[in-house]
Design a protein around this motif. Structure first.
Motif, short mmCIF file in Angstrom:
data_model
loop_
_atom_site.label_atom_id
_atom_site.label_comp_id
_atom_site.label_asym_id
_atom_site.label_seq_id
_atom_site.Cartn_x
_atom_site.Cartn_y
_atom_site.Cartn_z
N ARG A 47 0.86 -1.19 0.00
CA ARG A 47 0.00 0.00 0.00
C ARG A 47 0.89 1.23 0.00
O ARG A 47 1.92 1.27 0.67
CB ARG A 47 -0.87 -0.02 1.25
N MET A 48 0.47 2.25 -0.72
CA MET A 48 1.19 3.52 -0.69
C MET A 48 1.08 4.08 0.72
O MET A 48 -0.01 4.14 1.30
CB MET A 48 0.62 4.52 -1.70
N ARG A 49 2.22 4.46 1.29
CA ARG A 49 2.24 5.07 2.63
C ARG A 49 1.33 6.29 2.67
O ARG A 49 1.29 7.08 1.74
CB ARG A 49 3.64 5.53 2.98
N GLY A 50 0.63 6.41 3.77
CA GLY A 50 -0.24 7.56 3.99
C GLY A 50 -1.65 7.41 3.48
O GLY A 50 -2.53 8.16 3.89
N THR A 51 -1.89 6.45 2.59
CA THR A 51 -3.23 6.34 2.01
C THR A 51 -4.24 5.67 2.93
O THR A 51 -5.43 5.70 2.64
CB THR A 51 -3.23 5.62 0.64
N ASP A 52 -3.78 5.10 4.04
CA ASP A 52 -4.74 4.55 5.00
C ASP A 52 -4.74 5.35 6.31
O ASP A 52 -5.23 4.92 7.32
CB ASP A 52 -4.51 3.07 5.25
N GLU A 53 -4.18 6.55 6.25
CA GLU A 53 -4.20 7.45 7.40
C GLU A 53 -5.55 8.15 7.46
O GLU A 53 -6.33 8.10 6.53
CB GLU A 53 -3.09 8.50 7.27
N GLY A 54 -5.81 8.86 8.53
CA GLY A 54 -7.03 9.64 8.63
C GLY A 54 -6.69 11.08 8.90
O GLY A 54 -6.22 11.38 9.98
N PRO A 55 -6.83 11.97 7.99
CA PRO A 55 -7.27 11.77 6.61
C PRO A 55 -6.14 11.21 5.74
O PRO A 55 -4.97 11.41 6.04
CB PRO A 55 -7.66 13.18 6.14
N PRO A 56 -6.52 10.53 4.67
CA PRO A 56 -5.49 9.94 3.81
C PRO A 56 -4.74 11.00 3.01
O PRO A 56 -5.30 12.04 2.66
CB PRO A 56 -6.29 9.03 2.86
N ARG A 57 -3.47 10.72 2.78
CA ARG A 57 -2.65 11.55 1.88
C ARG A 57 -1.45 10.73 1.47
O ARG A 57 -0.62 10.36 2.30
CB ARG A 57 -2.19 12.85 2.54
N CYS A 58 -1.36 10.44 0.20
CA CYS A 58 -0.27 9.62 -0.33
C CYS A 58 1.07 10.31 -0.08
O CYS A 58 1.23 11.51 -0.28
CB CYS A 58 -0.47 9.39 -1.81
N VAL A 59 2.05 9.53 0.32
CA VAL A 59 3.39 10.03 0.58
C VAL A 59 4.03 10.65 -0.67
O VAL A 59 4.89 11.52 -0.57
CB VAL A 59 4.28 8.91 1.16
N ALA A 60 3.57 10.24 -1.84
CA ALA A 60 4.14 10.75 -3.09
C ALA A 60 3.53 12.08 -3.53
O ALA A 60 4.01 12.68 -4.48
CB ALA A 60 3.98 9.71 -4.21
N LEU A 61 2.50 12.54 -2.84
CA LEU A 61 1.84 13.79 -3.22
C LEU A 61 2.60 14.98 -2.64
O LEU A 61 2.87 15.04 -1.45
CB LEU A 61 0.39 13.80 -2.72
#
Length: 111
Positions: A47-61
């Protein structure tokens, strides 16, 4: 619309979980997703890091959503990202794209 939303919007990168097969990792294929940007989910999925955080935010963004955002690994992004909203670059959204944009206070894309 003539703007390429998929390289400047970023709403989808901060709205959804991104899981994909580990064969797409840089350690297994040339031009793959950097291993350090992922977390293991199962023996076959990452899974891309950060995408299952609350709120989600992809580490690559990088950047500010809806203003000037971009994927730092755009040319090496995983298949779920490549397959997401294929017509958004033409200003044509789809339900998931529009939901992500609305979550961030952006209007849905219009055909």
């Amino acid at each position: 619309m003539s703007d390429d939303h998929c390289v400047r919007c970023g709403a989808c990168c901060a709205a959804f979980r991104v899981d994909f097969h580990r064969s797409e990792l840089a350690g297994t294929t040339v031009g793959g997703v950097p291993d350090v940007m992922t977390v293991p989910v199962t023996g076959a999925l990452v899974r891309m890091r950060g995408t299952d955080e609350g709120p989600p935010r992809c580490v690559a963004l990088a950047g500010e959503i809806g203003v000037r955002a971009h994927c730092t690994i755009y040319s090496n992004r995983p298949s779920p990202c490549r397959d997401f909203a294929p017509y958004a670059a033409l200003g044509i959204g789809e339900d998931a794209c529009d939901r992500a944009r609305v979550r961030h206070g952006l209007p849905p894309l219009q055909p």
